[in-house]
Scaffold this active site. Sequence first.
Site, short mmCIF file in Angstrom:
data_model
loop_
_atom_site.label_atom_id
_atom_site.label_comp_id
_atom_site.label_asym_id
_atom_site.label_seq_id
_atom_site.Cartn_x
_atom_site.Cartn_y
_atom_site.Cartn_z
N GLY A 93 -17.63 2.10 1.39
CA GLY A 93 -16.61 1.24 1.98
C GLY A 93 -17.10 0.36 3.11
O GLY A 93 -16.31 -0.34 3.75
N THR A 94 -18.42 0.36 3.35
CA THR A 94 -18.96 -0.41 4.48
C THR A 94 -18.60 -1.89 4.39
O THR A 94 -18.14 -2.49 5.37
CB THR A 94 -20.49 -0.27 4.52
OG1 THR A 94 -20.83 1.11 4.55
CG2 THR A 94 -21.05 -0.93 5.75
N GLY A 95 -18.83 -2.51 3.23
CA GLY A 95 -18.60 -3.94 3.09
C GLY A 95 -17.13 -4.31 3.22
O GLY A 95 -16.78 -5.30 3.87
N CYS A 96 -16.26 -3.53 2.60
CA CYS A 96 -14.81 -3.77 2.71
C CYS A 96 -14.37 -3.67 4.16
O CYS A 96 -13.59 -4.49 4.66
CB CYS A 96 -14.04 -2.73 1.89
SG CYS A 96 -14.53 -2.60 0.16
#
Length: 263
Positions: free
Chosen positions: A206-209
Site C-alpha cells: 500500500g506504499t504507493g496508494c
Amino acid sequence: MIPNVLTVAGSDSGGGAGIQADLKTMLALGVHGMSVITAVTAQNSLGVQGAWELPVEAVRAQYRSVVDDIGVQAIKTGMLASAELVETVAELIGGTDAPAVVDPVGVSKHGDPLLAASALDSVRTKLLPVATVATPNLDEVAQLTGVRVEAEEQLREAATAVLAYGPRWVLIKGGHLSGDAVDLLTDGSAEHWLRAPRYDNRHTHGTGCTLASAIASGLAKGLPVPEAVAAAKEYVTGAIKAGFALGGGIGPVDHGWRFRERS
C-alpha cells in the site's frame, strides 16, 4: 471546513492498499475522504486472487454523485484497470476544477497485473495530461516510457520522459533502488530531491496508494506541490517504518502510526 478528497481506485479486500488505504490516509491527515470504486479485487497478504472492473456507467455515476453535490478540493487516482475506464476518468478529471494526483498503478506489490496492457497508451495520452502530479515507481516508469532506472543519477532521465506526456509535476519514486529511499520531484525546471532512511521492513503493502493519497490531502489543504509532497513523504516513511505483519505474506504500512505514537 474540512477539505474533501476523492479517490478513484480499486478496492483491496485485505485493507492494505487501494480505496481502503486511501481513505485511512485521508482520515489520518485530517481531510474528508470520498471514493469512486473502479474495480473490486479479491486480495490478501499473499497476492491478488481475482479482479473485476466496474462498468463505466457505474464509475461515472459515482463520480458525478460526489462531485456535483459535495465538491472536491483534490482527486487521487489509482487502479483503473482498462483503457475505457482510464479514458472515462481522465475526461471526468479534466472537467473538474481540482488538482489531481495520478498514481499510474500497473502491478500490485506481489507482481499481479492491475492494468491491461491495452490501457497503457490511454494512460500516456489521456490521463497523464490532466495530472497535477504523477507518481510512478520505477517499474511503472519502464512500463510507460521504456526508461529503466538502475541508479539515482538516472531519475532525472525518467522524470523527463514522464513529463513529456503532460503532467505538471512528476514524482519519480526511487524506492526500488538500494541505499536511502530517494525520490525526485520536478516540473521540468525546479527539482526537489527527497531522501529518507530505508527501513528493513518487508511489510510495505500500500506504499504507493498511501503516498499519492497523502499528496492529494496536502493539496486539498492548499499546500503548494513541493510542500504537499514533502509532507506526504514524511508521513509514508513513518507508515513504512511501522508496517506490520498481516496474514502469511506481505503486511501493510501502518496508516495510523502517528496516533499510536501519541498513545
